[in-house]
Design a protein around this motif. Structure first.
Motif, PDB file in Angstrom:
ATOM      1  N   UNK A 125      17.262  57.151  97.999  1.00  0.00           N
ATOM      2  CA  UNK A 125      16.989  55.838  98.587  1.00  0.00           C
ATOM      3  C   UNK A 125      18.050  55.471  99.616  1.00  0.00           C
ATOM      4  N   UNK A 126      19.314  55.743  99.306  1.00  0.00           N
ATOM      5  CA  UNK A 126      20.420  55.429 100.227  1.00  0.00           C
ATOM      6  C   UNK A 126      20.261  56.186 101.547  1.00  0.00           C
TER       7      UNK A 126
ATOM      8  N   UNK B  57      18.373  56.491 107.246  1.00  0.00           N
ATOM      9  CA  UNK B  57      17.548  57.258 108.188  1.00  0.00           C
ATOM     10  C   UNK B  57      16.549  56.353 108.909  1.00  0.00           C
ATOM     11  N   UNK B  58      15.938  55.438 108.177  1.00  0.00           N
ATOM     12  CA  UNK B  58      14.929  54.544 108.767  1.00  0.00           C
ATOM     13  C   UNK B  58      15.531  53.531 109.741  1.00  0.00           C
ATOM     14  N   UNK B  59      16.862  53.396 109.758  1.00  0.00           N
ATOM     15  CA  UNK B  59      17.543  52.518 110.717  1.00  0.00           C
ATOM     16  C   UNK B  59      17.930  53.268 111.993  1.00  0.00           C
ATOM     17  N   UNK B  60      17.675  54.567 112.053  1.00  0.00           N
ATOM     18  CA  UNK B  60      18.021  55.388 113.218  1.00  0.00           C
ATOM     19  C   UNK B  60      16.942  55.216 114.283  1.00  0.00           C
TER      20      UNK B  60
ATOM     21  N   UNK C 232      11.448  59.305 118.058  1.00  0.00           N
ATOM     22  CA  UNK C 232      11.007  60.697 118.152  1.00  0.00           C
ATOM     23  C   UNK C 232       9.890  61.032 117.162  1.00  0.00           C
ATOM     24  N   UNK C 233       9.658  60.163 116.189  1.00  0.00           N
ATOM     25  CA  UNK C 233       8.648  60.432 115.163  1.00  0.00           C
ATOM     26  C   UNK C 233       9.149  61.358 114.077  1.00  0.00           C
ATOM     27  N   UNK C 234      10.469  61.412 113.894  1.00  0.00           N
ATOM     28  CA  UNK C 234      11.073  62.294 112.898  1.00  0.00           C
ATOM     29  C   UNK C 234      10.850  61.764 111.487  1.00  0.00           C
TER      30      UNK C 234
END
Length: 140
Positions: A5-6, A11-14, A20-22
């Protein structure tokens, strides 16, 4: 907050990775896997994935691999990163697999291997090695 979760929350704040749709496809202590589709918007003049694409996801995979070994109050920034391009980025998507070579208290030596994937076939297209520096987690 658990490790998965951390890492996913960070990652979702990048913004760049989101643009880029990563997607984050694997989280484990010292290991991360990131996938990104190869789209025309991220190609170079010959239609291959632009060299910035494997660098971006490789750097991120290596960095997040380092973060998985740190306490919840720490993060990393890249101090240096080298990339060796091995083949053109041709396929449906790129996959970066990051890992930690040598963890340290302040600096962590990392690597990432990037593959171009078509169907189930993978082709190794890049290897990155670098150093991540531990920093305090920014609380905004």
């Amino acid at each position: 907050m658990d490790l998965d979760t951390r890492i996913r929350t960070s990652f979702n704040r990048q913004g760049m990775l989101v643009t880029l749709g990563a997607s984050l496809t694997r989280v484990a202590p010292g290991e991360i896997e990131i996938e990104v589709p190869i789209r025309p918007e991220v190609s170079q003049q010959q239609g291959y994935a632009h060299g910035a694409l494997p660098f971006a996801i490789g750097d991120s995979a290596a960095g997040y691999a380092a973060v998985t070994l740190l306490d919840a109050e720490s993060d990393v920034v890249t101090s240096e990163m080298a990339i060796h391009y091995l083949a053109p980025g041709v396929g449906d998507r790129l996959v970066a697999r990051g890992s930690v070579i040598k963890p340290g208290k302040r600096m962590l030596v990392t690597q990432a291997d990037v593959y171009a994937v078509t169907g189930t076939e993978e082709r190794h297209i890049a290897r990155l090695t670098g150093t991540m520096v531990r920093v305090p987690l920014r609380q905004d």
